[in-house]
Design a protein around this motif. Sequence first.
Motif, PDB file in Angstrom:
ATOM      1  N   GLU A 285      55.503  26.419  30.024  1.00 21.07           N
ATOM      2  CA  GLU A 285      56.630  25.807  31.442  1.00 21.07           C
ATOM      3  C   GLU A 285      55.809  23.735  30.572  1.00 21.07           C
ATOM      4  OE1 GLU A 285      56.316  25.130  35.893  1.00 21.07           O
ATOM      5  OE2 GLU A 285      54.359  24.082  35.080  1.00 21.07           O
ATOM      6  N   ARG A 286      54.844  23.157  30.723  1.00 23.71           N
ATOM      7  CA  ARG A 286      54.751  22.078  29.679  1.00 23.71           C
ATOM      8  C   ARG A 286      55.752  21.524  28.558  1.00 23.71           C
ATOM      9  NH1 ARG A 286      52.923  17.792  32.739  1.00 23.71           N
ATOM     10  NH2 ARG A 286      52.762  15.966  31.016  1.00 23.71           N
ATOM     11  N   ARG A 287      55.621  22.988  27.791  1.00 19.17           N
ATOM     12  CA  ARG A 287      56.313  22.681  26.489  1.00 19.17           C
ATOM     13  C   ARG A 287      58.410  22.543  27.093  1.00 19.17           C
ATOM     14  NH1 ARG A 287      51.698  22.279  24.704  1.00 19.17           N
ATOM     15  NH2 ARG A 287      52.405  20.711  26.027  1.00 19.17           N
ATOM     16  N   TYR A 288      58.563  22.732  27.637  1.00 21.78           N
ATOM     17  CA  TYR A 288      60.032  22.975  28.458  1.00 21.78           C
ATOM     18  C   TYR A 288      60.033  21.815  29.088  1.00 21.78           C
ATOM     19  CZ  TYR A 288      61.471  27.537  27.538  1.00 21.78           C
ATOM     20  OH  TYR A 288      61.382  29.009  27.022  1.00 21.78           O
ATOM     21  N   PHE A 289      59.047  21.215  29.660  1.00 22.52           N
ATOM     22  CA  PHE A 289      59.315  20.223  30.750  1.00 22.52           C
ATOM     23  C   PHE A 289      58.741  18.705  29.573  1.00 22.52           C
ATOM     24  CE2 PHE A 289      56.443  15.967  32.099  1.00 22.52           C
ATOM     25  CZ  PHE A 289      57.224  15.357  33.586  1.00 22.52           C
ATOM     26  N   GLU A 290      58.488  18.479  28.988  1.00 22.65           N
ATOM     27  CA  GLU A 290      58.198  17.624  27.689  1.00 22.65           C
ATOM     28  C   GLU A 290      59.407  17.714  26.679  1.00 22.65           C
ATOM     29  OE1 GLU A 290      53.637  17.482  26.667  1.00 22.65           O
ATOM     30  OE2 GLU A 290      54.977  18.637  25.308  1.00 22.65           O
TER      31      GLU A 290
ATOM     32  N   LEU B 287      52.246  28.358  32.042  1.00 24.96           N
ATOM     33  CA  LEU B 287      51.847  26.644  32.234  1.00 24.96           C
ATOM     34  C   LEU B 287      52.012  25.855  30.993  1.00 24.96           C
ATOM     35  CD1 LEU B 287      48.877  26.735  34.322  1.00 24.96           C
ATOM     36  CD2 LEU B 287      50.856  26.243  35.610  1.00 24.96           C
ATOM     37  N   ALA B 288      51.082  26.940  29.960  1.00 23.08           N
ATOM     38  CA  ALA B 288      51.573  25.807  28.822  1.00 23.08           C
ATOM     39  C   ALA B 288      53.110  25.537  28.076  1.00 23.08           C
ATOM     40  CB  ALA B 288      51.206  26.924  27.107  1.00 23.08           C
TER      41      ALA B 288
ATOM     42  N   ASP C 119      47.659  31.110  31.777  1.00 14.18           N
ATOM     43  CA  ASP C 119      47.365  30.057  31.682  1.00 14.18           C
ATOM     44  C   ASP C 119      48.589  29.740  30.371  1.00 14.18           C
ATOM     45  OD1 ASP C 119      44.942  28.603  32.612  1.00 14.18           O
ATOM     46  OD2 ASP C 119      43.746  29.914  31.010  1.00 14.18           O
TER      47      ASP C 119
END
Length: 261
Positions: free
Chosen positions: A230-235, A227-228, A224
């Motif tokens: 990864e999401r921050r880098y993506f955004e 994944l969080a 978890d």
Amino acid sequence: MNAETVRTVVRVERRGHVGIVTIDRPERRNALNLQVKRDLVEHLEALAGDDAVSAVVLTGSESCFVAGTDIGEMSTMRPNDHVRLDTDRVFHVVRQLSKPVIAAVEGYALGGGCELALACDIIIAAEDAKFGQPEIRVGIMPGAGGTQRLLRAAGRYKTLLWSLTGDMIPAGDAYMANVVSELVPTGQALTRAIELGGQIAAMPPLAVQSIRDAVRLGADVPIDTALALERRYFERLFDSDDQKEGMRAFLEKRAPHYRGN
């Protein structure tokens, strides 16, 4: 002072945006001594600061990657010597380099040589290459990531089998155990590594760095959290000019021109 201490044992060249670092100590099968380690650190840090270089390939001369750490030099060391001389610094530099590092492995990658390859982002190996952590056979154990990198790639049972016996690991077995990224015909590891380096160099630099950071930092945290992360880098990439250029080029059916911002 003997001839070996004054001659160059690490060579550097550039092909396009790929820096190539070659360990050149063939009379000792490119074994890592303190000089080699110091020279590697110096050249790798220089390439990290070179804006013209986007990826680095690490290899050895004369069909051998690195056959180990120099036992003759290491045999008389005491614990404080390792601390004082910072004998594992090169492995940290490779792992934390700001640019992707690709190992091109021909011949032997044993002991410290195996650990040096494991510190890289990608490992390209010739089909007849040999990996291994034989330290137990000289009364010690891996000390620069061998047990832990193998554990995270190949799992507990393979790691203990290889580390407790000191047996060599054929490249095909290393590939099947997720230790090697890609197998190539003998003599082609460097060519393939440079090709991959060029391919990565053509990608948007911020996305390259974000992917490396997400993989490196996410590997040792709960899923978890990973994944969080990864999401921050993506955004965050949606605030970059390269994201806009990449998507615009896709829609306009043309090649993108990335600037790293």
